[in-house]
Design an enzyme around this catalytic site. Structure first.
Site, short mmCIF file in Angstrom:
data_model
loop_
_atom_site.label_atom_id
_atom_site.label_comp_id
_atom_site.label_asym_id
_atom_site.label_seq_id
_atom_site.Cartn_x
_atom_site.Cartn_y
_atom_site.Cartn_z
N LYS A 286 41.85 45.56 51.24
CA LYS A 286 41.64 44.82 52.33
C LYS A 286 42.37 43.28 52.26
O LYS A 286 41.91 42.64 51.37
CB LYS A 286 40.07 44.63 52.60
CG LYS A 286 39.94 43.77 54.15
CD LYS A 286 38.56 42.85 54.07
CE LYS A 286 38.79 41.58 53.41
NZ LYS A 286 39.91 40.62 54.10
N GLU B 17 38.81 22.66 42.02
CA GLU B 17 39.92 23.24 42.57
C GLU B 17 40.58 22.79 44.02
O GLU B 17 39.71 23.08 44.79
CB GLU B 17 40.04 24.71 42.51
CG GLU B 17 41.04 25.48 42.90
CD GLU B 17 40.95 27.22 42.61
OE1 GLU B 17 40.17 27.36 43.36
OE2 GLU B 17 41.57 27.83 42.18
N GLU C 226 38.39 38.04 39.88
CA GLU C 226 39.31 37.04 39.50
C GLU C 226 39.29 35.89 40.30
O GLU C 226 39.63 35.85 41.72
CB GLU C 226 40.72 37.66 39.56
CG GLU C 226 41.05 38.77 38.75
CD GLU C 226 41.30 38.16 37.10
OE1 GLU C 226 41.37 37.05 36.95
OE2 GLU C 226 41.25 38.98 36.16
N CYS D 163 45.51 30.13 41.71
CA CYS D 163 44.33 30.12 40.77
C CYS D 163 44.74 29.35 39.60
O CYS D 163 43.98 28.65 38.65
CB CYS D 163 43.79 31.43 40.56
SG CYS D 163 45.06 32.60 40.03
P1 NAD Z 1 38.75 33.70 49.55
O1 NAD Z 1 37.55 33.75 48.57
O2 NAD Z 1 38.40 33.08 51.05
O3 NAD Z 1 39.13 35.38 50.15
C1 NAD Z 1 39.41 36.12 49.40
C2 NAD Z 1 39.37 37.76 49.98
O4 NAD Z 1 37.91 37.52 50.07
C3 NAD Z 1 39.77 37.64 51.22
O5 NAD Z 1 40.17 38.97 51.64
C4 NAD Z 1 38.65 37.44 52.21
O6 NAD Z 1 38.61 37.85 53.59
C5 NAD Z 1 37.47 38.05 51.57
N1 NAD Z 1 36.09 37.45 51.68
C6 NAD Z 1 35.83 36.28 52.27
N2 NAD Z 1 34.34 36.21 52.15
C7 NAD Z 1 33.72 37.42 51.71
C8 NAD Z 1 32.69 38.09 51.56
N3 NAD Z 1 31.56 37.30 52.01
N4 NAD Z 1 32.47 39.14 51.13
C9 NAD Z 1 33.50 40.01 50.84
N5 NAD Z 1 34.78 39.64 51.10
C10 NAD Z 1 34.94 38.29 51.47
O7 NAD Z 1 39.85 33.13 48.85
P2 NAD Z 1 41.34 32.71 49.47
O8 NAD Z 1 40.92 31.63 50.09
O9 NAD Z 1 41.94 34.07 50.36
O10 NAD Z 1 42.03 32.65 47.94
C11 NAD Z 1 41.82 31.41 47.35
C12 NAD Z 1 40.77 31.63 45.81
O11 NAD Z 1 41.26 32.77 45.41
C13 NAD Z 1 41.12 30.55 45.15
O12 NAD Z 1 39.77 30.07 44.75
C14 NAD Z 1 41.92 31.06 44.13
O13 NAD Z 1 41.90 30.25 42.83
C15 NAD Z 1 41.57 32.31 44.10
N6 NAD Z 1 42.57 33.04 43.33
C16 NAD Z 1 42.36 33.77 42.25
C17 NAD Z 1 43.31 34.33 41.43
C18 NAD Z 1 42.99 34.91 40.07
O14 NAD Z 1 43.66 35.68 39.63
N7 NAD Z 1 42.20 34.41 39.04
C19 NAD Z 1 44.30 34.77 42.27
C20 NAD Z 1 44.62 34.03 43.27
C21 NAD Z 1 43.62 33.30 44.01
#
Ligand code: NAD
Length: 481
Positions: A174, A385, A251, A285
């Site tokens: 997704k 962050e 992650e 991240c």
């Molecule tokens: P997000 O948490 O808003 O969304 C990530 C995914 O989760 C999306 O597909 C979103 O639709 C889904 N999602 C949102 N709420 C949900 C819920 N309640 N249940 C299930 N799925 C849900 O993150 P983002 O804004 O897309 O990305 C930014 C974040 O991701 C930052 O905090 C960043 O540090 C982290 N990130 C981490 C890594 C890593 O490898 N550690 C890599 C990239 C990004």
């Protein structure tokens, strides 16, 4: 556009109620696609198709070398389509074409890496007392759901899809609502290339995280959840998965630091600091969002960073020569600016940037590369962050202070050490509380090395052979002979 359908059960389909959501080009605010907003019935259909594909054993019980060959073909399609996919990625996310292209090639490399691993997932024989043969098997986990963020939309999807498929799992991916296009276009290319991947083994479903991600995390037909996203989302997914004790890989965020000592090569460090916080407009991240620099070289290094970033033109990701694109969405850009201003109210001096770029790009999600000096450890610019192009600079005088400052965060993903002193480099590598350390280079990772966070940065391992553990379960067999 074909890309605006979901891939469920081997068919390209809209949402069961026909609903769609708009997808934007963040550099202009223009609508570039309408993508299905899946319903809970669509989630059930995707899970049913994945379960059927898992349970008919056409993938799980396939000769693992053959699974590897199919993954190799998927890698070849990804390389061949990389420029098209990078154009779609750049347009949908705002990142530069060059960044998108290198990420997509990295995704293809990840597929290749795990293709080679698919026939090397071995169990063991265990010496036990008596007249017995005892051995363990590592069997595929089952149906895995992959919830992907918007910052590296296709690469981070492939990072977990590749080991899951190599291990014999079936996959439901997704993408994030803002950036679904590259994953859909990639899946379409895989479908059309006739790689031999059985129907239902890989599916892509689009929709909101709160509805579709949540439903996947709590679904009785899902055996494992992989989320890359923010910490609040990680907590929500883990809470949901706990209802059925479904295992998770999370992650999450980071607050990476560069520790720069007076004996460092400052020219190289300045370039790497810029790369670590202004690449992808800082939406990473593993961004090096904190610069913890020895007081003796602070002024020289900050000057070199400001000079280096002067060579980075900012503009639409598909424009020639641009080094930093837009952020992913104006609402995200506004959040970054809000946090920046809240942090500045706590202290610090802006030596570069600090504002949106509304004059040049009225409807685009642009922001100036920003450097703030004099940031203390209680400032939110040091602890939180921001997920944007903001570097927070702090000084130290002793090695022990540098280490304490680097560890003074709830995150623990990647930290960098800049020194020529071998002993100091390895001491810090040992004592930094994080999953990854890089000496005299930043940021860097490879498909064959673990990408893993400690503390609030996550649970589990992506990349490397260690990632395969999540996608297999161990069964012990005892035979009385
Ligand atoms: P997000 O948490 O808003 O969304 C990530 C995914 O989760 C999306 O597909 C979103 O639709 C889904 N999602 C949102 N709420 C949900 C819920 N309640 N249940 C299930 N799925 C849900 O993150 P983002 O804004 O897309 O990305 C930014 C974040 O991701 C930052 O905090 C960043 O540090 C982290 N990130 C981490 C890594 C890593 O490898 N550690 C890599 C990239 C990004």
């Amino acid at each position: 556009m074909d890309e605006t359908s979901m891939w469920i059960g081997g068919a390209w389909t809209g949402a069961s109620d026909g609903a769609t959501g708009e997808v934007l080009d963040p550099s202009s605010g223009e609508v570039i696609a309408n993508v299905p907003k899946a319903t809970l019935a669509d989630v059930d259909a995707a899970v049913a198709a994945s379960r059927a594909a898992f349970e008919d054993r056409s993938w799980a019980a396939m000769d693992p070398a053959q699974r590897g060959r199919i993954l190799q073909k998927m890698a070849a399609v990804t390389y061949a389509e990389a420029k098209n996919l990078a154009t779609i990625e750049s347009r949908n996310n705002g990142k530069t074409f060059r960044e998108a292209l290198s990420e997509i090639r990295y995704g293809a490399w990840t597929l290749e890496y795990f293709a080679g691993a698919s026939d090397k997932i071995e169990g063991s024989t265990i010496p036990v007392p008596g007249n017995r043969l005892n051995y363990s098997l590592r069997q595929p986990l089952g149906v895995t759901a992959h919830i992907v963020p918007w910052n590296f939309p296709l690469q981070l999807a492939l990072r977990s899809i590749a080991p899951a498929l190599a291990a014999g799992c079936t996959v439901i991916a997704k993408p994030a609502s803002w950036t679904p296009l590259s994953l859909l276009a990639w899946a379409k290319a895989i479908d059309e290339a006739e790689t031999g991947l059985p129907s239902g083994v890989l599916q892509v479903i689009t929709g909101s995280g709160g509805l579709i991600g949540d439903a996947l995390a709590g679904h009785a037909g899902v055996d494992g959840i992989v989320l890359t996203g923010g910490v609040p989302t990680g907590k929500a997914v883990m809470a949901k998965a706990s209802e059925r004790l479904t295992p998770v890989t999370l992650e999450l965020g980071g607050k990476g630091a560069h520790l720069v000592f007076p004996d460092a090569d400052l020219r190289t460090a300045a370039k790497a600091v810029c790369f670590g916080i202004f690449m992808n407009a800082g939406q990473m991240c593993w961004a090096g969002s904190r610069l913890i620099v020895h007081e003796d070289v602070h002024d020289d290094l900050v000057e070199a960073i400001v000079a280096e970033i002067g060579k980075w033109p900012v503009g639409p990701g598909l424009s020639e020569g641009v080094r930093m694109g837009s952020l992913v969405h104006t609402s995200h850009r506004d959040e970054v600016l809000e946090k920046l201003n809240a942090g500045l109210a706590m202290g610090g001096e802006v030596v570069l940037g600090g504002a949106a770029m509304s004059d040049d790009h009225p409807a685009g999600a642009f922001m100036q590369p920003t450097v703030v000096t004099g940031v203390t450890e209680d400032n939110l610019l040091f602890t939180e962050e921001l997920f944007g192009p903001v570097l927070a600079v702090t000084t130290f005088s002793e090695e022990s202070e540098a280490l304490r400052l680097a560890n003074a965060t709830e995150f623990g993903l990647l930290n960098g050490v800049w020194t020529q002193h071998l002993g100091r480099a390895h001491r810090l590598a040992r004592d930094l509380q994080c999953g990854m350390v890089s000496i005299n280079e930043y940021p860097i990772t490879f498909p064959q090395t673990a990408f893993t966070g400690w503390k609030m940065s996550g649970i589990g391992v992506e990349q490397s052979l260690d990632a395969l553990r999540f996608y297999t379960r161990v069964k012990n067999v005892n035979v009385k002979i």
